[in-house]
Write a protein that holds these residues in place. Structure first.
Motif: not given
Length: 347
Positions: A25-27, A29-34
């Motif tokens: 998911s980080l690849v 479009g998602a971010t760790e903060a999200e």
């Protein structure tokens, strides 16, 4: 295994199961903060051995990613990150089984140790073997998306297990419909067609695959891993596990003063808001757990006559002894000295 009373609760799924989808998911479009804000997941939590997440949060994860572009690519990237290690020690036991049939039996026997959000079973009908997933909880969008993902992961794990693609004859999806581009990608990966609208997600294979030897069959290791798994105690209730973890974190910080919610959340690798929300879901608060933990410790420390009352107050994180006295009167309607004298007389 029957559905647990609260099938989408804290501790449903070992983070080893979740990490492939988290990384993918980080690849896409998602971010760790999200992910922390939406799911309560932190990188530390996902990467720490022995941590777990709730089934509900995994459903929310897939709903989040479904709203982003390139969902099908995200799913297949996550699927390809899976191997035996993503099932923890259960995966290692399956990997060393003699044949695929033995590996599937091993997974059915011990799956609840790493994933209690669904039940997987294997049925043999004529020349077909069907791996069926029945997911607990309401049939939300995230739930049916995860069912598709689980079937794709099953194909991936069987490939790594035998080091050759399994003979897939077809797959079933719980979704009422599937976008054509998405279906094409998933069918290309499976090498077979997908039927939508099924009651349960399933993967259909040629039954001859059951006799396929696993790539690293090792009877000694299989016996060892299964022996370890047999000795794993039943999982505590989600409430007991969460609150005891919070109590332990509080105890470790009391000598530095009164711990805060934020400090305890960080030590547990959980977001502050997430910890607060989970405690409320268990009908308690951080302040209540802190207070009851201090009360238990006070009783234990006062039973040790070698500790002065000032030392007991310090061990409980009170800067002033008067604060300890006020709290103790609230807990026991007596003073610490009075409680100690009564305890000594009772013994």
């Amino acid at each position: 295994m029957s559905a647990p009373p609260n099938p989408l609760s804290d501790g449903d799924i070992d983070t080893s199961n979740v990490r492939p989808a988290y990384e993918a998911s980080l690849v896409f479009g998602a971010t760790e903060a999200e992910l922390e804000a939406a799911l309560g997941w932190t990188r530390t939590q996902i990467e720490t051995v022995g941590q777990s997440v709730s089934g509900a949060s995994t459903h929310a994860h897939f709903e989040l990613m479904y709203r982003k572009p390139r969902y099908a690519e995200f799913v297949l990237d996550a699927v390809r990150r899976h191997d035996a290690s993503t099932l923890g020690i259960v995966g290692l036991a399956c990997k060393t089984a003699p044949r695929v049939a033995d590996a599937l039996a091993c997974h059915a026997r011990f799956q609840h140790l790493t994933n209690r959000s669904a039940r997987y079973s294997t049925e043999v009908t004529g020349e077909r073997v069907v791996i069926i997933e029945r997911r607990f909880g309401p049939a939300s969008l995230g739930s049916v998306l995860l069912s598709d993902y689980a079937i794709l992961v099953a194909r991936q794990l069987l490939t790594t297990l035998s080091r050759e693609p399994p003979p897939v004859l077809g797959a079933r999806s719980r979704r009422a419909c599937m976008p054509e581009a998405e279906r094409e990608r998933f069918e290309a990966f499976l090498g077979a067609s997908i039927t939508v609208g099924a009651d349960a997600a399933a993967l259909e294979l040629d039954a001859s695959f059951l006799s396929t030897p696993t790539a690293v069959a090792d009877p000694e290791l299989e016996a060892y891993f299964c022996g370890v798994l047999e000795r794993v105690p039943p999982a505590p209730s989600p409430e007991a596990r969460l609150i005891e973890d919070v109590r332990a974190a509080i105890r470790s910080r009391l000598v530095d003063g009164t711990p805060t919610l934020a400090q305890v959340a960080r030590s547990l690798a959980i977001g502050t808001r997430t910890l607060q929300r989970r405690l409320v879901a268990h009908d308690t608060t951080f302040a209540a757990v802190l207070d009851s933990t201090r009360c238990r410790l006070a009783e234990a420390h006062l039973a040790d006559s070698s500790l002065s009352l000032a030392e007991v107050a310090w061990l409980l994180g009170y800067v002033e002894q008067a604060s300890f006295y006020r709290a103790f009167r609230r807990w026991h309607a007596t003073t610490p000295e009075g409680w100690r004298r009564s305890a000594t007389a009772r013994s």
